[in-house]
Design a protein around this motif. Structure first.
Motif, mmCIF file in Angstrom:
data_model
loop_
_atom_site.group_PDB
_atom_site.id
_atom_site.type_symbol
_atom_site.label_atom_id
_atom_site.label_comp_id
_atom_site.label_asym_id
_atom_site.label_seq_id
_atom_site.Cartn_x
_atom_site.Cartn_y
_atom_site.Cartn_z
ATOM 1 N N GLY A 168 -1.427 3.342 -24.460
ATOM 2 C CA GLY A 168 -0.020 3.037 -24.261
ATOM 3 C C GLY A 168 0.282 2.664 -22.827
ATOM 4 N N ASN A 169 1.275 1.767 -22.655
ATOM 5 C CA ASN A 169 1.731 1.410 -21.319
ATOM 6 C C ASN A 169 3.257 1.476 -21.303
ATOM 7 O OD1 ASN A 169 2.583 -0.948 -22.579
ATOM 8 N ND2 ASN A 169 1.197 -2.294 -21.441
ATOM 9 N N PHE A 170 3.899 0.832 -20.320
ATOM 10 C CA PHE A 170 5.350 0.911 -20.233
ATOM 11 C C PHE A 170 6.043 0.221 -21.412
ATOM 12 C CE2 PHE A 170 4.896 1.355 -15.374
ATOM 13 C CZ PHE A 170 4.882 2.745 -15.476
ATOM 14 N N GLY A 171 5.345 -0.671 -22.101
ATOM 15 C CA GLY A 171 5.919 -1.269 -23.304
ATOM 16 C C GLY A 171 6.104 -0.228 -24.387
ATOM 17 N N GLU A 172 5.071 0.591 -24.634
ATOM 18 C CA GLU A 172 5.182 1.670 -25.611
ATOM 19 C C GLU A 172 6.181 2.730 -25.143
ATOM 20 O OE1 GLU A 172 1.463 -0.396 -26.703
ATOM 21 O OE2 GLU A 172 2.354 0.221 -24.810
ATOM 22 N N LEU A 173 6.252 2.958 -23.826
ATOM 23 C CA LEU A 173 7.225 3.911 -23.297
ATOM 24 C C LEU A 173 8.643 3.411 -23.555
ATOM 25 C CD1 LEU A 173 7.751 6.521 -21.685
ATOM 26 C CD2 LEU A 173 7.698 5.131 -19.606
ATOM 27 N N ASP A 174 8.856 2.115 -23.411
ATOM 28 C CA ASP A 174 10.171 1.548 -23.659
ATOM 29 C C ASP A 174 10.594 1.777 -25.111
ATOM 30 O OD1 ASP A 174 12.401 -0.074 -22.594
ATOM 31 O OD2 ASP A 174 11.749 -1.526 -24.097
ATOM 32 N N GLU A 175 9.667 1.590 -26.031
ATOM 33 C CA GLU A 175 9.973 1.888 -27.429
ATOM 34 C C GLU A 175 10.317 3.359 -27.599
ATOM 35 O OE1 GLU A 175 7.229 0.408 -30.392
ATOM 36 O OE2 GLU A 175 6.449 -1.089 -28.986
ATOM 37 N N GLY B 231 1.618 -1.793 -16.548
ATOM 38 C CA GLY B 231 2.543 -2.923 -16.597
ATOM 39 C C GLY B 231 2.644 -3.536 -17.989
ATOM 40 N N ALA B 232 3.859 -3.944 -18.364
ATOM 41 C CA ALA B 232 4.103 -4.534 -19.684
ATOM 42 C C ALA B 232 4.717 -5.914 -19.498
ATOM 43 C CB ALA B 232 5.030 -3.648 -20.507
ATOM 44 N N PRO B 233 3.927 -6.983 -19.582
ATOM 45 C CA PRO B 233 4.450 -8.326 -19.316
ATOM 46 C C PRO B 233 5.649 -8.694 -20.175
ATOM 47 C CG PRO B 233 2.047 -8.355 -19.417
ATOM 48 C CD PRO B 233 2.473 -6.996 -19.853
ATOM 49 N N GLU B 234 5.659 -8.243 -21.444
ATOM 50 C CA GLU B 234 6.748 -8.637 -22.344
ATOM 51 C C GLU B 234 8.109 -8.133 -21.862
ATOM 52 O OE1 GLU B 234 5.079 -4.761 -24.068
ATOM 53 O OE2 GLU B 234 4.359 -6.541 -22.999
ATOM 54 N N PRO C 46 4.269 -13.573 -21.469
ATOM 55 C CA PRO C 46 3.510 -13.395 -22.708
ATOM 56 C C PRO C 46 2.917 -11.994 -22.787
ATOM 57 C CG PRO C 46 2.972 -15.489 -21.687
ATOM 58 C CD PRO C 46 3.808 -14.741 -20.697
ATOM 59 N N PRO C 47 2.989 -11.347 -23.937
ATOM 60 C CA PRO C 47 2.462 -9.977 -24.056
ATOM 61 C C PRO C 47 0.954 -9.936 -23.919
ATOM 62 C CG PRO C 47 3.053 -10.835 -26.202
ATOM 63 C CD PRO C 47 3.538 -11.850 -25.200
ATOM 64 N N LEU C 48 0.447 -8.769 -23.611
ATOM 65 C CA LEU C 48 -0.993 -8.574 -23.548
ATOM 66 C C LEU C 48 -1.595 -8.759 -24.935
ATOM 67 C CD1 LEU C 48 -0.939 -5.383 -21.302
ATOM 68 C CD2 LEU C 48 -1.767 -7.642 -20.609
ATOM 69 N N ALA D 157 0.296 -7.472 -9.878
ATOM 70 C CA ALA D 157 0.086 -6.327 -10.760
ATOM 71 C C ALA D 157 1.017 -5.174 -10.386
ATOM 72 C CB ALA D 157 -1.376 -5.885 -10.707
ATOM 73 N N GLN D 158 1.206 -4.955 -9.080
ATOM 74 C CA GLN D 158 2.152 -3.924 -8.655
ATOM 75 C C GLN D 158 3.581 -4.306 -9.042
ATOM 76 O OE1 GLN D 158 2.107 -0.866 -7.407
ATOM 77 N NE2 GLN D 158 -0.128 -0.728 -7.414
ATOM 78 N N TRP D 159 3.928 -5.558 -8.859
ATOM 79 C CA TRP D 159 5.265 -6.031 -9.251
ATOM 80 C C TRP D 159 5.498 -5.795 -10.734
ATOM 81 C CZ3 TRP D 159 6.213 -9.884 -12.896
ATOM 82 C CH2 TRP D 159 7.537 -10.295 -13.014
ATOM 83 N N LEU D 160 4.523 -6.133 -11.544
ATOM 84 C CA LEU D 160 4.673 -5.986 -12.985
ATOM 85 C C LEU D 160 4.884 -4.529 -13.368
ATOM 86 C CD1 LEU D 160 4.624 -7.359 -15.756
ATOM 87 C CD2 LEU D 160 2.137 -6.987 -15.796
ATOM 88 N N ALA D 161 4.100 -3.631 -12.792
ATOM 89 C CA ALA D 161 4.256 -2.209 -13.102
ATOM 90 C C ALA D 161 5.615 -1.699 -12.621
ATOM 91 C CB ALA D 161 3.122 -1.412 -12.467
#
Length: 662
Positions: free
Chosen positions: A164-171, A216-219, A224-226, A327-331
């Motif tokens: 899981g990343n911040f995308g799953e955390l957002d959910e 980091g969660a690009p979406e 584009p998502p990972l 990568a830091q910006w994305l996170a």
């Protein structure tokens, strides 16, 4: 030599090394003279012989005569000036100087919290004025609040990823906000070593100033998502982290000029520190591929962040550094998006971040802030019944002297980084604000000693930064509390932790939730303790038997017998024995009762680990193990949305929510 020993004791006391300490049984222990000398030397005060000690005492006296870089005080209180400023000297015509006593030299109260430039006796310094306390739960919302504690990598979401990343955390925050939660406690998300599949513990970061770029969660940022990838019941970090780094590189390669310009603009306020972090990560990737395990293993020319070799590398590898800045910006921006979505969905607090007690000795903080960090010493714990030889966590942190010399700038920066994208902060091992058990390099943990820190200053700075960020503060206060710790922390209105397993009366029974102090967080457990279902079924005893972790001369049968007695005590507290006690293989009713127990407690905040809401039997981490137990590897069995919709889980969440509102 007797005089030299007395001078050693004088030096140790002056720099805050405790010669004696009290163990968990209340027995007084004494640090050896050899350890005192070694620790003093590592702190910058050589003490190997009488001459060294004499010079160190002179050095210390000279330092104490120097004005501080910062004075920390509290709003509305007069401030007594330190001796280096509250003094007057009279020099006669022959050049002979005499110190004159100056009584009651104080600054008048300053009523508004903040940082001020202070000119005093010809010296320029910073005056930090802290509020009387941190924000409280009631500053966010009325009533008693609740939320889950989650391990982000364990989460599964709509898309399939190996962790899981911040995308799953957002959910997750949206799902729990819809069910009445006002906070979500998360594991530390500090920067790790990029792409390194061996160093995945969230409590052994490279830097506490920056983020784990694998999160980091690009979406979330409109990118584009990972790519989706399957993930098993246990996270294969060794394979997953290098693949995640490769996937992020592909995302970076696909950025258009406008997005790159946007990233550069967003990164600009973060200045030289962010640039140095990206530079470190680029160097680490380069030299780790050659077998290095930290910056100490790099070629010597690269040990100096400001040296010519590092400058040449930066000039020749600009695109690589730009990748790590991306990568830091994305996170960073992903996490900020999650926090905004949490509060936007109705959470009063949102994310409760976690500040690790220290950093990896070979990481970015150690490399870039060497003057402020401990050298030749690591953090650990003294011997106790569960660890007869003590513990060495192989982490470093700030040195007390380094903090003061730097005007607490590294501590302030660390707090700001942790609070920047969250509604609150849990300070891991908060006793470290007062003292740390420091172990000399190459020695057993038992050869360490307690070193005091500028406790009141650090607490006040936490309050000031929490005030500026409007953030809740939780102080992890589990274990043997240092003398004098409780009152300043309580006055600052930091929330203590009241974990079910440790809240016992003198007769070994469990105390009622109504006896928990209001200024606390009631919890069924932490990432380091057994789950309720695991405790009730004895799963933790099975692990202890498997790993030979029972105390000497103790058998599984004896532990099982005691556990059965404890089951009776716990069930009596949870239900007042109004219902028959469930059998050991039927933990679900006990989990329900435990959640109701913390929900009805007097604590202003209740937090339940996700594992307890799901009635899981396995815990995320087993302290004192590295590879013997799958620490930080466990995943949920299914997407979180599906699990929360299961009738039993939904009922448990409803139980906790209703108990908080009763």
């Amino acid at each position: 030599m007797e005089a030299g020993i007395e001078q050693l004791y004088q030096l140790a006391e002056a720099i805050g090394i405790a010669r004696q300490w009290w163990d968990v049984d209340g027995m007084r222990q004494t640090v050896s003279d050899a350890s005192l000398a070694t620790i003093a030397s590592a702190l910058g005060y050589p003490a190997e012989n009488e001459r060294d000690i004499a010079h160190s005492l002179e050095q210390l006296d000279a330092e104490q005569r120097q004005p501080p870089a910062m004075i920390v005080t509290e709003a509305g209180l007069p401030t007594v000036l330190p001796a280096s400023l509250a003094r007057a000297e009279l020099t006669d015509e022959h050049g002979f100087t005499t110190a004159l006593p100056v009584e009651n030299w104080t600054l008048p109260p300053v009523d508004v919290p903040g940082y001020y430039r202070l000119s005093l006796a010809g010296h320029e310094l910073t005056l930090a004025v802290a509020p009387k306390s941190c924000p409280t739960v009631h500053d966010f919302a009325p009533g008693k609040l609740w939320g889950p504690a989650v391990q982000i990598p364990a989460l599964r979401g709509a898309a399939s990823h190996p962790f899981g990343n911040f995308g799953e955390l957002d959910e997750a925050v949206k799902l729990f906000a819809a069910r009445g939660a006002d906070v979500m406690a998360i594991n530390p998300v500090h920067a790790l070593f990029p792409g390194n599949g061996q160093g995945f513990s969230p409590y052994s970061p490279s830097s506490r100033l920056y983020l784990n770029t694998a999160m980091g969660a690009p979406e979330l940022m409109g990118l584009p998502p990972l790519p989706e990838q399957p993930g098993g019941a246990l996270i294969d970090w060794e394979g997953a982290l290098p693949r995640r780094l490769a996937d992020l590189r592909k995302t970076f390669a696909g950025l258009d000029a406008a997005t790159r310009a946007r990233i550069a603009l967003d990164n600009a306020p973060h200045g030289e520190g962010l640039q140095r972090q990206a530079l470190f990560d680029a160097l680490d990737v380069r030299f780790r591929a050659q077998g290095a395990g930290g910056w100490q293993d790099w070629p010597a020319a690269f040990h100096d962040p400001d040296g010519p070799a590092v400058a040449k590398f930066a000039a020749e590898n600009r695109e690589e550094i730009e990748f790590h800045l991306f990568a830091q910006w994305l996170a960073r921006e992903s996490m900020a998006k999650v926090q905004a979505n949490a509060t936007g969905a109705g959470m009063a607090i949102g994310l409760l971040a976690d500040l690790a007690v220290g950093v990896h000795t070979g990481g970015a903080d150690s490399w870039s802030m060497r003057d402020a960090m401990l050298q030749g010493l690591t953090i650990g714990a003294p011997p106790d019944p569960l660890g007869p030889h003590g513990q060495n966590w192989m982490l470093t942190s700030f040195s007390p002297q380094g903090l003061k010399r730097a005007g607490y700038a590294p501590w302030i920066a660390t707090l700001r980084a942790a609070l920047d994208r969250a509604g609150g902060l849990r300070i891991d091992h908060a006793f470290g604000l007062a003292r740390l058990w420091l172990v000399p390099a190459g020695e057993e943990a038992s050869a360490g000693g307690y070193v005091t820190y500028p406790f009141l200053d650090m607490v006040r700075l936490v309050a000031l930064e929490a005030h500026r960020a409007r953030a809740l503060i939780v102080a992890e206060d589990l274990g043997t509390m240092p003398m004098g710790f409780a009152a300043p922390v309580a006055a600052a209105k930091m929330l203590g932790m009241r974990v079910l397993w440790f809240e016992r009366a003198k007769d070994e029974g469990f105390i009622g939730g109504q006896d928990y102090p209001p200024a606390s967080v009631a919890m069924t457990g932490t990432h380091d303790t057994t789950t309720v279902a695991g405790w009730w079924t004895g799963r933790d005893l099975e692990w202890a038997e498997k790993l030979s972790r029972f105390p000497a001369d103790t058998t599984l049968a004896q532990q099982a017998e005691r556990r059965d007695e404890d089951r009776a005590r716990l069930w009596g507290t949870l239900t007042h024995n109004t219902r028959p006690r469930p059998k050991p293989d039927d933990p679900e009713p006990v989990v329900d009762a435990a959640l109701r127990h913390i929900g009805r407690s007097a604590s202003q905040l209740a937090i339940a680990p996700l594992e307890d809401l799901l009635a899981e039997r396995e815990q995320p981490n087993l302290p004192g193990t590295i590879t013997e137990h799958p620490n930080w590897r466990r995943r949920l069995d299914a997407p979180l949305a599906d699990l929360l919709d299961q009738p039993d889980t939904a009922a448990r969440i409803e139980t906790l929510d209703r108990a908080r509102k009763d």
